[in-house]
Design a protein around this motif. Structure first.
Motif, PDB file in Angstrom:
ATOM      1  N   ALA A 301       0.822  -1.216   0.000  1.00  0.00           N
ATOM      2  CA  ALA A 301       0.000   0.000   0.000  1.00  0.00           C
ATOM      3  C   ALA A 301       0.857   1.268   0.000  1.00  0.00           C
ATOM      4  O   ALA A 301       0.335   2.364  -0.241  1.00  0.00           O
ATOM      5  CB  ALA A 301      -0.932  -0.001   1.211  1.00  0.00           C
ATOM      6  N   HIS A 302       2.157   1.145   0.239  1.00  0.00           N
ATOM      7  CA  HIS A 302       3.051   2.308   0.218  1.00  0.00           C
ATOM      8  C   HIS A 302       3.552   2.634  -1.186  1.00  0.00           C
ATOM      9  O   HIS A 302       4.419   3.514  -1.334  1.00  0.00           O
ATOM     10  CB  HIS A 302       4.259   2.059   1.127  1.00  0.00           C
ATOM     11  N   ALA A 303       3.066   1.954  -2.202  1.00  0.00           N
ATOM     12  CA  ALA A 303       3.532   2.176  -3.576  1.00  0.00           C
ATOM     13  C   ALA A 303       3.488   3.655  -3.929  1.00  0.00           C
ATOM     14  O   ALA A 303       2.511   4.355  -3.653  1.00  0.00           O
ATOM     15  CB  ALA A 303       2.683   1.378  -4.565  1.00  0.00           C
ATOM     16  N   GLY A 304       4.606   4.135  -4.502  1.00  0.00           N
ATOM     17  CA  GLY A 304       4.700   5.536  -4.897  1.00  0.00           C
ATOM     18  C   GLY A 304       5.253   6.450  -3.824  1.00  0.00           C
ATOM     19  O   GLY A 304       5.304   7.671  -4.019  1.00  0.00           O
ATOM     20  N   THR A 305       5.688   5.879  -2.698  1.00  0.00           N
ATOM     21  CA  THR A 305       6.206   6.700  -1.598  1.00  0.00           C
ATOM     22  C   THR A 305       7.546   6.164  -1.113  1.00  0.00           C
ATOM     23  O   THR A 305       7.921   5.026  -1.394  1.00  0.00           O
ATOM     24  CB  THR A 305       5.226   6.725  -0.405  1.00  0.00           C
ATOM     25  N   GLU A 306       8.243   7.006  -0.356  1.00  0.00           N
ATOM     26  CA  GLU A 306       9.432   6.591   0.383  1.00  0.00           C
ATOM     27  C   GLU A 306       9.078   6.523   1.853  1.00  0.00           C
ATOM     28  O   GLU A 306       8.374   7.399   2.372  1.00  0.00           O
ATOM     29  CB  GLU A 306      10.584   7.580   0.179  1.00  0.00           C
ATOM     30  N   GLN A 307       9.572   5.495   2.534  1.00  0.00           N
ATOM     31  CA  GLN A 307       9.268   5.319   3.952  1.00  0.00           C
ATOM     32  C   GLN A 307      10.553   5.071   4.737  1.00  0.00           C
ATOM     33  O   GLN A 307      11.413   4.316   4.304  1.00  0.00           O
ATOM     34  CB  GLN A 307       8.308   4.131   4.153  1.00  0.00           C
ATOM     35  N   ARG A 308      10.654   5.701   5.883  1.00  0.00           N
ATOM     36  CA  ARG A 308      11.780   5.478   6.771  1.00  0.00           C
ATOM     37  C   ARG A 308      11.605   4.146   7.491  1.00  0.00           C
ATOM     38  O   ARG A 308      10.484   3.674   7.718  1.00  0.00           O
ATOM     39  CB  ARG A 308      11.885   6.614   7.793  1.00  0.00           C
ATOM     40  N   TRP A 309      12.732   3.553   7.890  1.00  0.00           N
ATOM     41  CA  TRP A 309      12.695   2.268   8.572  1.00  0.00           C
ATOM     42  C   TRP A 309      11.863   2.343   9.853  1.00  0.00           C
ATOM     43  O   TRP A 309      11.086   1.430  10.157  1.00  0.00           O
ATOM     44  CB  TRP A 309      14.113   1.811   8.911  1.00  0.00           C
ATOM     45  N   GLU A 310      11.989   3.446  10.577  1.00  0.00           N
ATOM     46  CA  GLU A 310      11.267   3.572  11.833  1.00  0.00           C
ATOM     47  C   GLU A 310       9.753   3.460  11.617  1.00  0.00           C
ATOM     48  O   GLU A 310       9.038   2.844  12.416  1.00  0.00           O
ATOM     49  CB  GLU A 310      11.601   4.905  12.507  1.00  0.00           C
ATOM     50  N   THR A 311       9.260   4.077  10.535  1.00  0.00           N
ATOM     51  CA  THR A 311       7.826   4.012  10.225  1.00  0.00           C
ATOM     52  C   THR A 311       7.398   2.592   9.888  1.00  0.00           C
ATOM     53  O   THR A 311       6.354   2.106  10.355  1.00  0.00           O
ATOM     54  CB  THR A 311       7.505   4.942   9.045  1.00  0.00           C
ATOM     55  N   LEU A 312       8.216   1.923   9.082  1.00  0.00           N
ATOM     56  CA  LEU A 312       7.888   0.553   8.673  1.00  0.00           C
ATOM     57  C   LEU A 312       7.940  -0.397   9.862  1.00  0.00           C
ATOM     58  O   LEU A 312       7.093  -1.294  10.003  1.00  0.00           O
ATOM     59  CB  LEU A 312       8.840   0.091   7.576  1.00  0.00           C
ATOM     60  N   SER A 313       8.936  -0.213  10.732  1.00  0.00           N
ATOM     61  CA  SER A 313       9.061  -1.069  11.901  1.00  0.00           C
ATOM     62  C   SER A 313       7.870  -0.892  12.834  1.00  0.00           C
ATOM     63  O   SER A 313       7.347  -1.865  13.397  1.00  0.00           O
ATOM     64  CB  SER A 313      10.365  -0.740  12.637  1.00  0.00           C
ATOM     65  N   SER A 355      17.354   2.974   7.511  1.00  0.00           N
ATOM     66  CA  SER A 355      17.320   3.033   6.047  1.00  0.00           C
ATOM     67  C   SER A 355      16.038   3.690   5.558  1.00  0.00           C
ATOM     68  O   SER A 355      15.088   3.916   6.314  1.00  0.00           O
ATOM     69  CB  SER A 355      17.459   1.631   5.452  1.00  0.00           C
ATOM     70  N   THR A 356      16.042   4.029   4.267  1.00  0.00           N
ATOM     71  CA  THR A 356      14.861   4.572   3.600  1.00  0.00           C
ATOM     72  C   THR A 356      14.522   3.663   2.430  1.00  0.00           C
ATOM     73  O   THR A 356      15.407   3.269   1.669  1.00  0.00           O
ATOM     74  CB  THR A 356      15.112   6.002   3.086  1.00  0.00           C
ATOM     75  N   VAL A 357      13.245   3.341   2.288  1.00  0.00           N
ATOM     76  CA  VAL A 357      12.794   2.401   1.260  1.00  0.00           C
ATOM     77  C   VAL A 357      11.782   3.095   0.368  1.00  0.00           C
ATOM     78  O   VAL A 357      10.854   3.747   0.857  1.00  0.00           O
ATOM     79  CB  VAL A 357      12.160   1.149   1.893  1.00  0.00           C
ATOM     80  N   ARG A 358      11.964   2.964  -0.937  1.00  0.00           N
ATOM     81  CA  ARG A 358      10.967   3.457  -1.901  1.00  0.00           C
ATOM     82  C   ARG A 358      10.170   2.277  -2.421  1.00  0.00           C
ATOM     83  O   ARG A 358      10.739   1.244  -2.787  1.00  0.00           O
ATOM     84  CB  ARG A 358      11.628   4.216  -3.052  1.00  0.00           C
ATOM     85  N   PHE A 359       8.857   2.455  -2.485  1.00  0.00           N
ATOM     86  CA  PHE A 359       7.958   1.385  -2.914  1.00  0.00           C
ATOM     87  C   PHE A 359       7.345   1.700  -4.275  1.00  0.00           C
ATOM     88  O   PHE A 359       7.081   2.877  -4.607  1.00  0.00           O
ATOM     89  CB  PHE A 359       6.833   1.192  -1.889  1.00  0.00           C
ATOM     90  N   TYR A 360       7.106   0.640  -5.051  1.00  0.00           N
ATOM     91  CA  TYR A 360       6.485   0.766  -6.372  1.00  0.00           C
ATOM     92  C   TYR A 360       5.317  -0.215  -6.507  1.00  0.00           C
ATOM     93  O   TYR A 360       5.247  -1.223  -5.785  1.00  0.00           O
ATOM     94  CB  TYR A 360       7.506   0.503  -7.477  1.00  0.00           C
ATOM     95  N   ALA A 361       4.440   0.086  -7.442  1.00  0.00           N
ATOM     96  CA  ALA A 361       3.308  -0.784  -7.744  1.00  0.00           C
ATOM     97  C   ALA A 361       3.683  -1.754  -8.851  1.00  0.00           C
ATOM     98  O   ALA A 361       4.593  -1.486  -9.635  1.00  0.00           O
ATOM     99  CB  ALA A 361       2.092   0.058  -8.158  1.00  0.00           C
ATOM    100  N   PRO A 362       3.011  -2.893  -8.969  1.00  0.00           N
ATOM    101  CA  PRO A 362       3.306  -3.843 -10.053  1.00  0.00           C
ATOM    102  C   PRO A 362       3.289  -3.213 -11.438  1.00  0.00           C
ATOM    103  O   PRO A 362       4.097  -3.566 -12.289  1.00  0.00           O
ATOM    104  CB  PRO A 362       2.214  -4.903  -9.890  1.00  0.00           C
TER     105      PRO A 362
END
Length: 370
Positions: A301-313, A355-362
């Motif tokens: 659901a995070h596709a199209g955004t960047e998320q910090r590790w702290e948020t994901l954790s 870390s910072t993670v960028r998410f994409y959609a299929p």
């Protein structure tokens, strides 16, 4: 609006996971190149010959900004000599946006940015080479050649970029387009100009898309090797798809390869080479109902955004999962091209804390028809 229309009509367009992988290659290589060159020579130059606007509409930096940030954030940059960054872009609106992007960066007396008037690379190459070498042929120059089409960077221009003894080129080779169009009527002249000879024809005998693309990359490298250059190649691909394009390094020195080899190994998992057609059917935790299904859905659901590790954790914890589950799901998404670590550039593990993670959609990673 499709991607082709975006590139043609818009000043700024959306990034894609292939671009993020390419820029990770740039960042890794530049980290090493800068450490070696700028601590050995008093001055060196990087030419970004197809700069674009310096930013993508969904936030990531463009290539010129990536170069500048890599310099400014390098742990050894206070010991560096001077870096001249020359940027060329053909469209006036994108030049204007690139200038605006640079105003937002910190200033450094060791970094001189020169944004050129709008112009085409093939027409401006000789002038750029003169600027880059500062009147001294031995000045190290790294050329980033990332054109929009096959005709914008003929082999003659690439060869001219390698005229100095310490010149290097990092070139985007459009192997997907080469595979698709190589047998189209009348396209042989374009292919011959792109390769600087007819040796590209040896790749046509390969029928499988992936094999043919690799053959085109090998043929291009052979043309450079025939000039007495050292070369390296890296396929930019996602999941088990064949490469969308290849990055080709050309250098006069084996020292360039000493920087290149670690890049390809470090980014192997990002390129999708760990999941091939031969291994796609191998059993895994994700072949059956899994305890991490809810987390998988949440991260997608995070596709199209960047998320910090702290948020994901924190999100994983709210779903009753530990960090080890989060890393497992990120590994799974990365194998499909749906998650890319964009920061830090160097890390001992794929998903370190902070870390910072960028998410994409299929749809973002769907390969073009081959």
């Amino acid at each position: 609006m499709g991607r082709v229309e975006e590139l043609r009509d818009q000043t700024v367009w959306k990034s894609d996971p292939h671009t993020q992988v390419k820029h990770l290659v740039y960042r890794h290589y530049l980290q090493c190149w800068m450490a070696k060159i700028l601590q050995t020579f008093p001055e060196a130059t990087i030419v970004d010959a197809f700069s674009g606007p310096g930013v993508y509409s969904d936030g990531p930096a463009g290539s010129s900004i990536v170069v500048a940030k890599t310099f400014l954030e390098h742990t050894a940059h206070r010991r560096f000599g001077r870096l001249n960054l020359i940027c060329l872009e053909e469209r006036p609106d994108r030049v204007e946006e690139l200038q605006r992007q640079f105003t937002e960066l910190p200033q450094s007396p060791q970094l001189k940015v020169s944004i050129q008037p709008p112009g085409a690379f093939a027409e401006q190459q000789a002038r750029l080479a003169s600027l880059a070498h500062l009147g001294r042929p031995e000045t190290p120059v790294l050329w980033l050649i990332d054109p929009f089409d096959l005709k914008s960077a003929p082999f003659t221009s690439i060869r001219q970029c390698l005229g100095g003894p310490r010149d290097e080129v990092l070139f985007t080779l459009f192997t997907n387009e080469l595979h698709r169009f190589c047998q189209r009527d009348g396209f042989d002249k374009t292919m011959t100009g792109y390769f600087g000879g007819t040796h590209w024809q040896t790749a046509i005998a390969e029928r499988r898309a992936g094999t043919r693309k690799e053959a085109f990359a090998a043929a291009y490298q052979q043309g450079l090797q025939d000039l007495g250059l050292f070369t390296g190649g890296f396929g930019i691909k996602i999941s088990n798809q064949s490469a969308r394009y290849h990055l080709i390094l050309a250098t006069h020195s084996e020292a360039g390869l000493k920087c290149w080899a670690p890049v390809t190994w470090k980014l192997d998992s990002y390129s999708g080479q760990g999941a091939s057609a031969d291994t796609a059917d191998a059993p895994s935790l994700f072949d059956e109902a899994s305890v991490v299904d809810r987390l998988d859905v949440a991260l997608r659901a995070h596709a199209g955004t960047e998320q910090r590790w702290e948020t994901l954790s924190s999100e994983a914890a709210r779903l009753n999962h530990m960090d080890k589950h989060l890393r497992k799901v990120l590994d799974h998404l990365a194998a499909q091209g749906l998650a890319i670590r964009v920061d830090p550039v160097k890390a001992r593990t794929a998903w370190p804390e902070g870390s910072t993670v960028r998410f994409y959609a299929p749809d973002d990673v769907a390969d073009e028809a081959s």
